[in-house]
Structures are given as C-alpha cells and as structure tokens.
Design a protein around this motif. Sequence first.
Motif, PDB file in Angstrom:
ATOM      1  N   PRO A  72       0.823  -1.215   0.000  1.00 57.99           N
ATOM      2  CA  PRO A  72       0.000   0.000   0.000  1.00 57.99           C
ATOM      3  C   PRO A  72       0.851   1.256   0.000  1.00 57.99           C
ATOM      4  O   PRO A  72       1.880   1.324   0.683  1.00 57.99           O
ATOM      5  CB  PRO A  72      -0.815  -0.130   1.287  1.00 57.99           C
ATOM      6  N   VAL A  73       0.422   2.261  -0.752  1.00 56.92           N
ATOM      7  CA  VAL A  73       1.230   3.464  -0.917  1.00 56.92           C
ATOM      8  C   VAL A  73       1.352   4.271   0.374  1.00 56.92           C
ATOM      9  O   VAL A  73       2.250   5.099   0.504  1.00 56.92           O
ATOM     10  CB  VAL A  73       0.666   4.356  -2.038  1.00 56.92           C
ATOM     11  N   ASN A  98       4.557   1.497  -4.680  1.00 55.32           N
ATOM     12  CA  ASN A  98       5.484   1.158  -3.603  1.00 55.32           C
ATOM     13  C   ASN A  98       5.776  -0.339  -3.673  1.00 55.32           C
ATOM     14  O   ASN A  98       4.846  -1.148  -3.843  1.00 55.32           O
ATOM     15  CB  ASN A  98       4.882   1.463  -2.228  1.00 55.32           C
ATOM     16  N   THR A  99       7.042  -0.710  -3.547  1.00 54.44           N
ATOM     17  CA  THR A  99       7.380  -2.134  -3.494  1.00 54.44           C
ATOM     18  C   THR A  99       8.263  -2.409  -2.282  1.00 54.44           C
ATOM     19  O   THR A  99       8.987  -1.532  -1.802  1.00 54.44           O
ATOM     20  CB  THR A  99       8.113  -2.611  -4.765  1.00 54.44           C
ATOM     21  N   GLU A 100       8.192  -3.637  -1.798  1.00 54.89           N
ATOM     22  CA  GLU A 100       9.018  -4.082  -0.679  1.00 54.89           C
ATOM     23  C   GLU A 100       9.520  -5.484  -0.964  1.00 54.89           C
ATOM     24  O   GLU A 100       8.783  -6.337  -1.486  1.00 54.89           O
ATOM     25  CB  GLU A 100       8.213  -4.098   0.617  1.00 54.89           C
ATOM     26  N   SER A 101      10.795  -5.714  -0.673  1.00 57.82           N
ATOM     27  CA  SER A 101      11.390  -7.037  -0.794  1.00 57.82           C
ATOM     28  C   SER A 101      12.195  -7.321   0.464  1.00 57.82           C
ATOM     29  O   SER A 101      12.979  -6.472   0.906  1.00 57.82           O
ATOM     30  CB  SER A 101      12.290  -7.099  -2.038  1.00 57.82           C
ATOM     31  N   LEU A 110      12.352   6.804  -5.454  1.00 60.69           N
ATOM     32  CA  LEU A 110      13.021   6.747  -4.159  1.00 60.69           C
ATOM     33  C   LEU A 110      13.430   5.313  -3.836  1.00 60.69           C
ATOM     34  O   LEU A 110      12.682   4.372  -4.120  1.00 60.69           O
ATOM     35  CB  LEU A 110      12.101   7.270  -3.051  1.00 60.69           C
ATOM     36  N   VAL A 111      14.586   5.161  -3.226  1.00 62.95           N
ATOM     37  CA  VAL A 111      15.097   3.844  -2.836  1.00 62.95           C
ATOM     38  C   VAL A 111      15.589   3.898  -1.400  1.00 62.95           C
ATOM     39  O   VAL A 111      16.249   4.862  -0.997  1.00 62.95           O
ATOM     40  CB  VAL A 111      16.255   3.398  -3.750  1.00 62.95           C
ATOM     41  N   ASN A 112      15.249   2.876  -0.638  1.00 61.82           N
ATOM     42  CA  ASN A 112      15.834   2.676   0.687  1.00 61.82           C
ATOM     43  C   ASN A 112      16.280   1.219   0.781  1.00 61.82           C
ATOM     44  O   ASN A 112      15.471   0.302   0.685  1.00 61.82           O
ATOM     45  CB  ASN A 112      14.836   2.992   1.792  1.00 61.82           C
ATOM     46  N   GLU A 113      17.593   1.013   0.927  1.00 64.40           N
ATOM     47  CA  GLU A 113      18.147  -0.332   1.118  1.00 64.40           C
ATOM     48  C   GLU A 113      18.527  -0.482   2.586  1.00 64.40           C
ATOM     49  O   GLU A 113      19.427   0.196   3.068  1.00 64.40           O
ATOM     50  CB  GLU A 113      19.381  -0.549   0.235  1.00 64.40           C
ATOM     51  N   GLN A 114      17.825  -1.347   3.295  1.00 58.79           N
ATOM     52  CA  GLN A 114      18.155  -1.675   4.684  1.00 58.79           C
ATOM     53  C   GLN A 114      18.912  -3.001   4.644  1.00 58.79           C
ATOM     54  O   GLN A 114      18.331  -4.063   4.421  1.00 58.79           O
ATOM     55  CB  GLN A 114      16.883  -1.770   5.517  1.00 58.79           C
ATOM     56  N   LYS A 115      20.216  -2.928   4.849  1.00 59.26           N
ATOM     57  CA  LYS A 115      21.095  -4.070   4.586  1.00 59.26           C
ATOM     58  C   LYS A 115      21.824  -4.496   5.861  1.00 59.26           C
ATOM     59  O   LYS A 115      22.405  -3.650   6.558  1.00 59.26           O
ATOM     60  CB  LYS A 115      22.113  -3.696   3.510  1.00 59.26           C
ATOM     61  N   TYR A 116      21.784  -5.786   6.116  1.00 59.01           N
ATOM     62  CA  TYR A 116      22.492  -6.334   7.272  1.00 59.01           C
ATOM     63  C   TYR A 116      23.436  -7.414   6.772  1.00 59.01           C
ATOM     64  O   TYR A 116      23.022  -8.353   6.076  1.00 59.01           O
ATOM     65  CB  TYR A 116      21.510  -6.908   8.283  1.00 59.01           C
ATOM     66  N   PHE A 117      24.725  -7.289   7.122  1.00 58.91           N
ATOM     67  CA  PHE A 117      25.747  -8.239   6.686  1.00 58.91           C
ATOM     68  C   PHE A 117      26.370  -8.896   7.904  1.00 58.91           C
ATOM     69  O   PHE A 117      26.700  -8.224   8.894  1.00 58.91           O
ATOM     70  CB  PHE A 117      26.827  -7.511   5.888  1.00 58.91           C
TER      71      PHE A 117
END
Length: 533
Positions: A19-20, A75-78, A180-187
């Motif tokens: 949802p937007v 809006n997309t989420e992965s 717009l891009v938001n990368e929430q990255k955990y390594f």
Amino acid sequence: MGLGAGLLAQLPLIGKAIPVDTPWYTIDTAKKKELADVALNAARSKGATYTDVRIGRYLNQFIITREEKVENVINTESYGIGIRVLANGCWGFASTDQMDKDSIARTAALAVSIAKENSRLITTPVELAPQKGYGEVSWKAPIEKNAFDVPLKEKADLLLSVSDAALKGGANYVGSFLFLVNEQKYFASSDGSYIDQDVHRIWPTFTVTKIDAATGKFVTRDALSAPRGMGYEYLMPRESDKIRGVTTLYRDRYDMLEDARQAATQATEKLKAKSVEPGKYDLILDPSHLWLTIHESVGHPTELDRVLGYEANFAGTSFLTLDKWESKKFQFGSPLVNIVADKTQPGSLGAVGYDDEGVATQKWDLIKNGVLVNYQAIRDQAHIIGLKQSQGCCYSQSWSDVQFQRMPNVSLQPGTAKLTPAEMIKNVEKGIFIVGNGSFSIDQQRYNFQFGGQLYYEIKNGEIVGMLNDVAYQSNTQEFWNSCKAIADQRDYRLGGSYFDGKGQPEQVSAVSHGSATARFNGVNVINTARKI
C-alpha cells in the motif's frame, strides 16, 4: 508510451507491491543478528570454511505524472536473506524469503551443497583476501530529510508543478518522475562482522516535448538532474549551490522547477537550431554530460573481471589488459587526467560504509597523471593484482542475488589551477559546448565510442554564438582522454550518475555516481546524426 511507461519498462521492480501509505520503518537489529547466526552456524556445521549472510529489506517508491495528472504511484518491498559460502574451495549461494529459523538453516545447508557440487568442476580453489571482522557496527546515509516520510501529496504536487511550469513555458507535453530507494542491509560473516546499513537514494527527472505544429517536427529535453545518494533535501535548493552559465545548474541540490522552465525554453530553441557541420571541434563538456563518458570509457574498462575476461557476455571485456598496467607507463590520458574510484563520497549513489563482502569502503587512484595505475577488485580478485586486501567494491542488487564486483564511484578530479567554464570557452576558436547526456554507443572492449547529449552550443572565437542540433562525437578511449587539455577547478565540480548500471548474466543493476568539473577536449571528430552515411 510516455516517460512513465518507458521508465517503468526498464526499472527493476524488485519485490511485491505494498500500500502506498505504508509507513517507513526499519527491522530490529538484534532480530537480524539472531537470524544471521542461524545461517552462520548451519553453514559451518555442514562444512563451510567461510560464510557471509546478507539480510535485506529493499523499499522502492515510484511517482509518475503526465501533464496535469498523476499517472501512477507504486510502492514495493522485498525482504529476505542470501547466504554465500566457501566449501571445498568453491563458492555456493542460496537465498530465501522465508524468514523463520528452520528455512534459513535449510537455505544455508543448500548453499553448502551447491558449493560442494560446484567444486567438482574447479581447477583452482577460490583465494580470498584476508578480512578482519569489525564486530557490531552500523552506517547510515547522512540524509537530512527521509523522502519516504514526506507526504505523498507533497511529492506529487511537486511533479505537477514541474509540468505546469514547463507547459506555461511553451512545452506541449511533460512527463515527470520521482523514484526513491531505501536499502536496509544487514551483513554478517564468519570473519566476525555484523554490519547494519541504511542506504537512501533519490532520482527526480522529467522529459519535456516541444512540437512544431507546421512541420510536425518535435524535440525533447530531459531533466539535467543527477540521481543522488541523498534524502528529500536534494529537492530543496540553496542559492549558494547555483552555478550560472548557459543553463543554471546546482552542485549538491536540484531546482526541478527552474530546470523545467529552462527545458521548455531550450526545447523551443532546439526546434530552430541549425544542424551541425561535421568536422573536428574542440569540445567543452559539462559534468552533466561528461559523467556518462567517464562511466562507459573509464569505469567499465577498469573493472578487473572485464580485464580478466570473466565478464564478457554483457557488454564485453576491456582493452585495459594487465600488460598495460604492469608496464606502469600506459598513457591512458593526458597528464591532466586524474581519475579516482571512491565509495566513500558523501551524497554519491555508491556511498556506503561497507561493501557486500563486509569490507570497509575506500578511495584509490585508477588513472594518475594520465597513467593507468590500478583497477577495481574484490576479495577473490585482489591477489591477482598483488593487493593484500579487497578495495571494497562488491555489490548485489538484492538479497536474492549473489554479490560480485561492481563499479565504485569513478570520477575525474578537477583542475588545480583556477579556471571557470566561461574562461575556458574564451580560448576556443571552433568548438561545441555540450550539456546533458544522450544516446551513446561503445564497442565490446570499451574502446571505440560515440556520444550525444541534450544541448549543444556552437563556440566561435571564444564566444557562444547559438544552439546546434544533430551533434555526436566519435573517438576511442585513449585518443579522447589524451586530447584533454583543460579542466575547470573545484568550484565547478559536480556529480552525475546512473541509477541502473547493468552488468552480469543474469543481469543485475547498481547505482553509481561520476564526478567532474567542466573539461576541454581538443580536435574531436563530430558527426551529423541526421545525415545519411
């Protein structure tokens, strides 16, 4: 198809639509560490000698308008986990979006099984550069205003006002776009790193179309914006950022409304501009144009996997073979040409604290005083060129794709002597000033090329005398960079960049910036793109 449909056709719509009005949030770091440890322990128990885990949540927002209408909001989420291991000297990789502990353990076991099967085919085991673990650390993009928190109406209203400004300026059609891009990255890795990162990017753009009703001829002018690793503050221009010349541009902010107004006026001028006469010209290239030439003719050919022939199926290899680097005297460009790789540059698309192998990012020379001095290398390539550690330029477009060597920000350094673009133009007898990027073509070794732009201005006896059409220049990489005779100073330095740089098969995309100041290239061959050969 229009700007919206055309762009959406090429965008990597990773993930599922949501949802937007979904509020922006992050996932608890302790929870991610708990899941990462499940993968690390499971892989080790199955025989992995090295493991890294990437937990990623990727958010995209697309807002598209056409004239006075909002055409689309998406809006997309992965969200998922990718697990890479070394077993029997060979890589294995597996991923899942099932984020329970049992599924993660099974995925880790699968990655080890794949590595062991792959090892039957290798002749030389993978050699990883050593990497000390960092423990628990974090990095956040230094944004001032999270664009995902800005009300959707405010963002849509901005795009509609852009269309209104261009239409009032005489444009017939306008398509505007905000991505717009938001990368929430955990390594996490078996080396002992647990790295949490929050990456933000923004790309505002538009296309203005102007039609000559009498002839049916039309021209377009795309936005001169640069996608950036910034928050919504990028769209809040400051007077101090203005660079005034043929067109008004900004260093670290972007005035979308002003650009739209100028685009409408310049599109009208383009309809009336004369067609270029082919021949040799001195070119004055604005950073809004030069970034793409840097990307294609410097960024890609200095990727070590292309040099070694490991990357060949997608857009070729590289003419910058190891013997040229080993000679320590290959004259890539003129002595003025200094080009650096840098994944630490604030506000750039490629800026992160750590790459996707958990290596702290850095800055290094590629071309020094015109001479090829280095490449771009990751952990399993470093030993090939005698490096003791990775240069920190490994990346994957998502948790579900394996990471590999990707281009850092690659930038031409500004001149050291005080020089403005206006002063540079005064010394040109016969030349063309090019603004904005357009179509391009380059061969499979990144050597012979052709580039166009958005705006072309004829220079005669040190003055701009009018606009031109149908311009493209042709050269080869070494000849072109050796023709560089002047570079403006730091005051004119600006970033351009690509949101979707493609590489690999299956293809992955990455975001990368390229900086420069305005530069002069003498005696470059210019063709007329409207004339039949």
